[in-house]
Write an enzyme that holds these catalytic residues in place. Structure first.
Site, PDB file in Angstrom:
ATOM      1  N   GLU A  85      -8.103  -4.931   8.932  1.00 19.04           N
ATOM      2  CA  GLU A  85      -6.819  -4.716   9.580  1.00 19.04           C
ATOM      3  C   GLU A  85      -7.017  -4.177  10.993  1.00 19.04           C
ATOM      4  O   GLU A  85      -6.233  -4.444  11.879  1.00 19.04           O
ATOM      5  CB  GLU A  85      -5.991  -3.727   8.740  1.00 19.04           C
ATOM      6  CG  GLU A  85      -4.533  -3.650   9.131  1.00 19.04           C
ATOM      7  CD  GLU A  85      -3.774  -2.612   8.312  1.00 19.04           C
ATOM      8  OE1 GLU A  85      -2.557  -2.672   8.305  1.00 19.04           O
ATOM      9  OE2 GLU A  85      -4.403  -1.745   7.672  1.00 19.04           O
ATOM     10  N   SER A  89      -2.202   5.821  11.587  1.00 18.74           N
ATOM     11  CA  SER A  89      -1.520   6.345  12.780  1.00 18.74           C
ATOM     12  C   SER A  89      -2.556   6.755  13.832  1.00 18.74           C
ATOM     13  O   SER A  89      -3.729   6.953  13.527  1.00 18.74           O
ATOM     14  CB  SER A  89      -0.662   7.559  12.407  1.00 18.74           C
ATOM     15  OG  SER A  89      -1.500   8.685  12.202  1.00 18.74           O
ATOM     16  N   TYR A 142       0.830  -1.204   0.000  1.00 22.15           N
ATOM     17  CA  TYR A 142       0.000   0.000   0.000  1.00 22.15           C
ATOM     18  C   TYR A 142       0.867   1.257   0.000  1.00 22.15           C
ATOM     19  O   TYR A 142       0.837   2.062  -0.917  1.00 22.15           O
ATOM     20  CB  TYR A 142      -0.895   0.009   1.249  1.00 22.15           C
ATOM     21  CG  TYR A 142      -2.215  -0.710   1.121  1.00 22.15           C
ATOM     22  CD1 TYR A 142      -2.394  -1.748   0.206  1.00 22.15           C
ATOM     23  CD2 TYR A 142      -3.292  -0.372   1.947  1.00 22.15           C
ATOM     24  CE1 TYR A 142      -3.600  -2.417   0.109  1.00 22.15           C
ATOM     25  CE2 TYR A 142      -4.499  -1.036   1.856  1.00 22.15           C
ATOM     26  CZ  TYR A 142      -4.660  -2.048   0.942  1.00 22.15           C
ATOM     27  OH  TYR A 142      -5.854  -2.697   0.859  1.00 22.15           O
ATOM     28  N   SER A 143       1.654   1.399   1.083  1.00 23.14           N
ATOM     29  CA  SER A 143       2.372   2.664   1.298  1.00 23.14           C
ATOM     30  C   SER A 143       3.435   2.911   0.234  1.00 23.14           C
ATOM     31  O   SER A 143       4.058   1.986  -0.280  1.00 23.14           O
ATOM     32  CB  SER A 143       3.052   2.653   2.670  1.00 23.14           C
ATOM     33  OG  SER A 143       2.097   2.386   3.656  1.00 23.14           O
TER      34      SER A 143
END
Ligand SMILES: Cc1cc2nc3c(=O)[nH]c(=O)nc-3n(C[C@H](O)[C@H](O)[C@H](O)COP(=O)(O)OP(=O)(O)OC[C@H]3O[C@@H](n4cnc5c(N)ncnc54)[C@H](O)[C@@H]3O)c2cc1C
Ligand SMILES: Cc1cc2nc3c(=O)[nH]c(=O)nc-3n(C[C@H](O)[C@H](O)[C@H](O)COP(=O)(O)OP(=O)(O)OC[C@H]3O[C@@H](n4cnc5c(N)ncnc54)[C@H](O)[C@@H]3O)c2cc1C
Lengths: 398, 380
Positions: free
Chosen positions: A244, A383, A128-129
């Site tokens: 997730e 986050s 993803y990132s």
């Protein structure tokens, strides 16, 4: 109001406990308890044991080889495994890409990928990132251009956890650069052995190799590897992120870590007495234990609601925030209770094959490195700042 | 009242700041950290040549007789560069103990060499069961003929891997937990019966563990009166703690600068992340902690030179508590505000963060100092 598990649920828990007592390899449990790194083989061994019992894909429907367990049963299973010191399952295959394939995949995709996840043939990682797309995931730039039956993929993924072990990666790629950010993304399954893929390690501040950069240079990916419609990958991505986030509170892991911390505190000495008798340390332990109790109770309330058919909403963000803070707090205390003995940096001693004499004690090697490593809990999986943004918006309407 | 540096102090700071920048680039440091002796001998030689090693040493013995403020200046710059040389352990604590406890001939034998960079000292004060409190020392030294026989284990002797002589705290009388009966011995790590195991620490510098098996020492290995080292040790640990605050301060300043810079440059959601108010406030909290830590570091540097008193102890403990709390807060928030980048080995922030958190494991973390202060509160 009844805060207790049912008879049936308790019987299930006993069954899980008995299974773990019989089947969890002692060497693996010891590594988990002491915070040593697990090898790929350790993970695969444990997965195979679970698979034999039919419990590896706890979250899948029965028809695909899952368990058909209720949410409460799944919770009990996870918590018992953690408490017994079982390795946390590497979720990328079994608990991330599989639910997406089950929900959005074609019959062919299901028939091909799911059995290979179950029997451990494939090790998946999450792409993803990117360097420019972290919290702002919709900013992914890795480009996939259609060429007949293939996409040609170019770009870079980063922070790819355990990508060094993986043979498959699921990726968010940009298929329409003209569309609005979320609208031009597709969800691709990519064979890591394809020509043009290279993996470079990123060493983290604890000295470990856990994450990687993955580069794509004209990688040919069959169109058949796309899950869902072209440019509709965001739907898959969002679905996966909700998966997730469940179980993120990590109650079982925290309980096991707290028990281990107390064990360390029984052996360490402060002012001539076991550290566990030190009044300030006891106060710190009490604080974290009471908070853990509160988070566990909150988890159960959310579970009960889900059991009754409710959809877990923004509350799972509360679990993620508080659960990660508790795990970080426990790791903080574990390093502190060691006093000066937390200082040696023996990265090689975190490896399994090392059998030299420990400097101080077997339990003193990992805590400082683990404290550093667990800073990640408040960064990844959305986050903690992003979780608060979600809560402010979705729960409070701000 | 005047909180500014003198011209000399300012010059010392400028000189060191330049030197650290030249020698302690990220790559250079990583190279140095990797291999024994765990610090840069070239940089250490520069410190010797420029007289920096002589700063805290007494003027009568080849030093400059610097005060706590000079220590602050030096340690802050070394902290900013995450320098790995054992300045605090060797020059400040080691030198201070020799000055405080040594006889004139012992001082003359050791201090000029220390000031010139020909001698490296380390201090072995921790053991498996001391937990930052030397009165719980178990290592024993017994009379053996004219000299002493030393037996015990010492843990995490910072700089001990390279030290030419190690100052070992040992018990010549009394039981663990008693302040009386502690003595200080000068031990040659090459002597028979001494085993050292060297390793890098989480904070950066290297250290070693020592096994002492009936090590035979001459009578003049003892510094000061037998059994009477505790007070001097406490006083010198005070100097070391003040210096450690300054080291932390330099590192905190760097961590804050790097983070502020990152907030201004990192873009997410189409703008610099520094535009998000929650991150602005967090950065302000970090800066506030830094401000308080600066104040307490100055306090510590100034009271360190005073004779022992309960007030001095209280102030030094308070400084350690405030600074170490600030250090951990800044380290954790600096990582958090950087996201994944804050966790990467190849970026200097990660090493500041490691250093800032792990320095709590020398002389005690903020909680140990909280407890120590609370104990003194009752007595006052
Ligand atoms: C150990 C580790 C393992 C990982 N594993 C994987 C993996 O396997 N696969 C994968 O795809 N990714 C993985 N990630 C990446 C992870 O998902 C990202 O790190 C995370 O999304 C944050 O992105 P970033 O690191 O770019 O930080 P940024 O998004 O740049 O954030 C920097 C800081 O800004 C804050 N911030 C950003 N936006 C806002 C806002 N709008 N409001 C307030 N604050 C904001 C953040 O909270 C953070 O404090 C991993 C990360 C780590 C550290
Ligand atoms: C006991 C007392 C005595 C006072 N005496 C006097 C007096 O003698 N003369 C006089 O003129 N006034 C006086 N005040 C008024 C005082 O100055 C105001 O209360 C103050 O300016 C805050 O304004 P407010 O109460 O309207 O709150 P608001 O401005 O409405 O603020 C409400 C909340 O929002 C927060 N907030 C507002 N803007 C932002 C922003 N941009 N970013 C983040 N957070 C924000 C505030 O911090 C606060 O938490 C007094 C107030 C009190 C409580």
């Amino acid at each position: 109001m009844n805060i207790h598990f049912s008879e049936q649920e308790l019987a299930f828990r006993d069954e899980v406990r008995a299974f773990l007592a019989d089947e969890l390899p002692a060497d693996i449990a010891a590594k988990v308890r002491l915070g040593k790194k697990l090898s790929k083989q350790d993970h695969q061994r444990w997965q195979a044991i679970l698979h034999r019992r039919g419990w590896y894909a706890a979250n899948w429907p029965l028809e695909y080889g899952g368990t058909g367990w209720s949410v409460v049963e799944k919770h009990l299973f996870e918590e018992e495994c953690a408490a017994a010191g079982a390795p946390r399952l590497i979720s990328f295959g079994v608990n991330m890409v599989a639910p997406v394939i089950i929900k959005f995949g074609t019959p062919e995709q299901k028939a091909h990928y799911l059995p290979r996840i179950l029997d451990g043939s494939d090790w998946w990682c999450q792409g993803y990132s990117e360097p420019g797309a972290g919290s702002d995931l919709a900013a992914v730039k890795t480009r996939a251009v259609r060429e007949g039956d293939h996409y040609i993929v170019n770009g870079q993924k980063t922070w790819t956890t355990l990508g060094q072990h993986a043979n498959w990666i699921f990726c968010l790629v940009r298929t329409d650069p003209e569309a609005k950010p979320q609208a031009g993304i597709s969800f691709l399954l990519i064979d890591m052995e394809s020509p043009g893929i290279s993996v470079r390690p990123i060493i983290t501040l604890d000295g470990a190799h856990e994450v990687n950069e993955v580069f794509f240079d004209n990688v040919r990916v069959p169109v058949a590897n796309r899950v869902g419609e072209e440019n509709d990958g965001w739907t898959c991505a969002k679905y996966l992120l909700t998966h997730e986030r469940t179980g993120q509170a990590g109650i079982g892991i925290s309980k096991a870590a707290l028990a281990h911390l107390k064990e360390i505190a029984r052996h360490e000495v402060i002012e001539g007495r076991p550290a566990l008798e030190d009044p300030l340390l006891r106060q710190r332990l009490a604080e974290v234990e009471m908070r853990l109790m509160a988070v566990e109770m909150s988890t159960l309330r959310i579970l009960a609601r889900a059991q009754a058919g409710g959809v877990p909403g923004a509350e799972s963000s509360i679990l993620k925030i508080t659960g990660s803070e508790i795990r970080q707090a426990i790791s903080d205390l574990a390093r502190r209770v060691l006093g000066p003995h937390a200082l040696p940096f023996l990265a090689e001693e975190l490896q399994l094959e090392h059998d030299g004499e420990p400097l101080h004690a077997d339990y003193s090697v990992a805590p400082a490195a683990q404290y550093l490593n667990l800073r990640k809990l408040s960064i990844y999986g959305g986050s903690n700042e992003i979780q608060k943004n979600i809560l402010a918006k979705a729960q409070l309407g701000l | 009242m005047d909180f500014s540096f003198s011209d000399e102090q300012q010059m010392l700071q400028d000189m060191l700041s330049r030197l650290v920048r030249e020698h302690y680039g990220f790559e250079q440091r990583d190279q140095v950290r990797r291999s024994a002796p765990g610090f840069s001998e070239a940089f250490q030689a520069q410190l010797a040549e420029l007289g920096v090693l002589a700063v805290p040493i007494d003027e009568a013995h080849g030093g400059m007789g610097g005060s706590g403020v000079e220590n602050l200046v030096v340690m802050q710059e070394l902290g900013r560069g995450l320098c790995l040389e054992p300045y605090l352990e060797s020059q400040i604590l080691g030198g201070g103990l020799v000055q405080a406890l040594g006889s004139e001939s012992q001082r003359e034998a050791l201090l000029p060499a220390l000031a010139a960079g020909e001698l490296l000292l380390a201090v072995a004060s921790e053991e498996p069961r001391t937990h930052y409190r030397p009165e719980w020392t178990e290592t024993r030294a017994e009379r053996a003929g004219d000299g002493w026989r030393l037996t015990g284990r010492k843990s995490v002797v910072i700089g001990g891997q390279a030290a030419h002589r190690i100052l070992v705290v040992a018990r010549t009388a009394g039981e663990p937990g008693e302040c009386d009966g502690l003595s200080l011995f000068l031990v040659d790590p090459a002597a028979e019966g001494v085993q050292r195991r060297a390793y890098p620490t989480m904070a950066g510098p290297w250290a070693c563990d020592l096994t002492l098996e009936g090590v035979m020492l001459a009578d003049d290995a003892l510094l000061g009166a037998a059994g009477g080292a505790f007070e001097a040790l406490g006083h010198q640990l005070g100097h070391a703690m003040a210096a450690q605050c300054a080291e932390a301060l330099g590192s905190m300043q760097q961590a804050c600068e790097l983070t502020l810079d990152y907030l201004k440059t990192r873009q997410q959601f189409g703008k610099p992340i520094g535009r998000f108010q929650v991150l602005q406030h967090r950065m302000v909290d970090m800066t506030t902690e830094l401000e308080l830590a600066t104040s307490m570091t100055i306090l510590a540097a100034c009271v360190a030179d005073e004779p022992a008193s309960q007030e001095r102890s209280r102030q030094l403990i308070a400084a350690q508590h405030v600074v170490k709390r600030a250090a951990q807060f800044i380290a954790e928030q600096a990582i958090q505000l950087h996201g994944g980048i804050g966790m990467t080995w190849e970026y200097s922030l990660a090493h500041h963060a490691r250093h800032l958190v792990m320095l709590g494991h020398r002389f005690g973390d903020d909680d140990r100092h909280l407890k120590a202060y609370a104990d003194l509160l009752e007595a006052s």
